[in-house]
Design a protein around this motif. Sequence first.
Motif: not given
Lengths: 468, 468
Positions: A149-150, A168, A170-171, A173-175, A177, A219, A286, B313, B316, B319, B422, B424
């Motif tokens: 994923v992007e 996770s 997603s977590v 990936v967002e991290a 980012g 995480y 996060d 996700a 999240y 959280m 979020q 990136g």
Amino acid sequence: MTAASSDLTPLLNPRSIAVIGATNRPGRAGRIIFEQLRRAAVPLFPVNPGESDVLGAPAYPDVKALPEGIDLAVIAIGAEGAVKAAEACGRKSIPHLIVVAGGFRESGPEGEALEARLAALPRRFGSRVLGPNTLGIFLPHSRLDTLFVEHGDKALARGGGAAFISQSGSVGVEALGLASNTGFGMRAFVGLGNACDLDEIDFLHHFADDDGTTCIAFYMESMGDGRRFLAAARKASLRKPVVALKAGRSAAGASAVVSHTGRLAGSDRVVSGAFRQFGVQRVMDDEALCDAAKTLSMLRPPKGNRVAVVTPAGGYGVMAADYTTLSRESVGLRMARLSPETENRIRNISLPYASSRNPVDLTASANDRMVGETLDALLNDPGVDLILCIAFFAPPAITDAMIDEIARRAVATDKPVIVFTQYGPFTEDYLRRFHRLGVVGFPSIQRAVRAARFLVERAGIIRRLNLP
Amino acid sequence: MTAASSDLTPLLNPRSIAVIGATNRPGRAGRIIFEQLRRAAVPLFPVNPGESDVLGAPAYPDVKALPEGIDLAVIAIGAEGAVKAAEACGRKSIPHLIVVAGGFRESGPEGEALEARLAALPRRFGSRVLGPNTLGIFLPHSRLDTLFVEHGDKALARGGGAAFISQSGSVGVEALGLASNTGFGMRAFVGLGNACDLDEIDFLHHFADDDGTTCIAFYMESMGDGRRFLAAARKASLRKPVVALKAGRSAAGASAVVSHTGRLAGSDRVVSGAFRQFGVQRVMDDEALCDAAKTLSMLRPPKGNRVAVVTPAGGYGVMAADYTTLSRESVGLRMARLSPETENRIRNISLPYASSRNPVDLTASANDRMVGETLDALLNDPGVDLILCIAFFAPPAITDAMIDEIARRAVATDKPVIVFTQYGPFTEDYLRRFHRLGVVGFPSIQRAVRAARFLVERAGIIRRLNLP
């Protein structure tokens, strides 16, 4: 039947990779993963019965047809097919498998049965499994990346000391980012997915021993084997900081964990107490996890908890003093009392309206040199343990050269120097510029003071764990 | 001698402006201010004995030479000269003066004497003074801007409902930067400087009556006349939200306030209690102040405190549930219990692995339509008071069109919808895109949940103040 190895080198530093489900069809996970893996300097073996080649590499019709000696198989097909392919990889003695697909334990009884077959692979064939339901791994220094994923501008996560292990996707990936936004050097990202075999403990052992890793960040939503995790964490924490975001703190959050992962979150108070006892630093979200990983992977813990603040803006000195001394957090900080010598030095280099007491307010008439020389004075004061440097670029005599003035002092001292900077739409660019020079910076005063707290907390852990 | 008027219209909406110290010399405050003011559609009268014209406008040798009827004089010369010019403006019956220079009360006894002369102007001549030691004012909708320091991309602060009144120039400037980063509509920015005459109370009265202002936000280090301020705040709070960052909370912070402004910070606990009683919402730092101003100026308070979360996700969602229910904050939030009908609707539009319970987890298989239709279901559930919408763009079937799906529902309902996004390095760009469509968004889960708390707190204030 082979004994499963606990050595993760073939997974994290493979010499050859098979990609099951690699395809030429645009947009598919098997295509994205294959394209990404081509950037790592590792021979790739696509497996797809419907293609003669994938992006120019000759394709194999099935796992059986693959050559011997492959280190890692990334399996990017749906759950049922993935299990069959994984078993074929096991027969082929491929030591490490990453199973990307979802549709396992998290989806009901049928998925549970499929996952049990994956979980049996280490025992049956000696193959270790990462996943299922995982994004896999990302190692910036070797450009090994299975994340389909992007995930923001990966180029900015150019490598560094923090190993990031996430239950996770997603977590994680967002991290990544967040990491790329403001500079945050990552040693490795590992998505555990359902963790049917390899889990947080395996990676904790690995990164504790890895000299390139300077901080281990987790995480977690649940702990499979809490005792073993804590014992491993204590051992790792003797060598490097271990920080964890354990979500599912509230009753509502814990019940959400069950539907997200099918696991129990565990009693929250017990978790907090155990983390403290075993040297794990706990964070709440996060952003805090990334801030802690950045800070703890780049700065050494201070000798004490006395903070000096230097600012070109009085109001921010006031807020910094407030956050430093008034927090309800368990880790206490104090405002340093500067020595008369330090105050004299600052008076000599600053203008008459400046305040040479802590928080040192150089006023909007500050220039680059005054900031640098004030840092010298504070670094030389034995009553100062950490320095919070507020770096604004609005004052007319402040230029971009201030970044260097700060950076060359910050990297040459054992006293942690933490920067808070804000500069309208340029804030993230300036944070990256600080980061590139090895300086830890944040875009909010609250986060900068919190970073100081992470370091003081780490110093306390070292003292406690080293007690006889 | 004339009675000083309390009408601030000539200051905030002047029909003519004299700029004392306007100059052609690049980099000088008098040049920057003059150039900026040219963008407002108001006749300008530069005063400078050494120039025949300033940027093409004929210059006046002194204040006496100016035509009659000028509304506002911006005085951009050093302290001593500024006081003489201000007295000349008084003699000329110019009703409003902005004195930019520092070197007054904050700098010692001589400065104090100079400031006393400015403070006497209302009594002697009827002229009102903003400052000294102030950046002045910035009104995006009329492009009236006297701020002479760089303050980020002002174009983004395109006007909106929040009036921002600051005792610190730097805090104000940084707030403008934060505003422009993620979208934050400002009605007015006012830097009070030393507030020798016009103070927070004058502007509180003005913006309470101004229909274009939907929230009044203060950065304060001290309260000149606490009782009058609180009475005025209570009156304003009956009509619109009033939020304040009162710095100097700790002993260390309070002592720093003295050296920054020469004023006492006041007992912190008394301040907190009084704020609560008089309907002022208190925040802890500039980021929280901006977040509160953005939220409270754009969204109506909810009927209750029951939060529904929708996320692609699961982590999240966990959280968000944690932050919603476990905070130590005084304002309580609860996770909404969704009606069986709502859960059914969500099950019908989402995929089998999704969780239709709150927090609703659409999983990474979510698409734009699912997010929109889940919002419909939550908006229709009478057991939901606020919605926290987690907007990620990494899931493969999510496109930028999701922004519109969310926005057209968010602006058409009285239930507050708050977005956490979020992405990136694109995070700020996406926040601005949400903002342009009228949606309140934040780049961290903690800040998004805090925004919900500001709204619930406001609802409680309205209930309390309206009690007989």
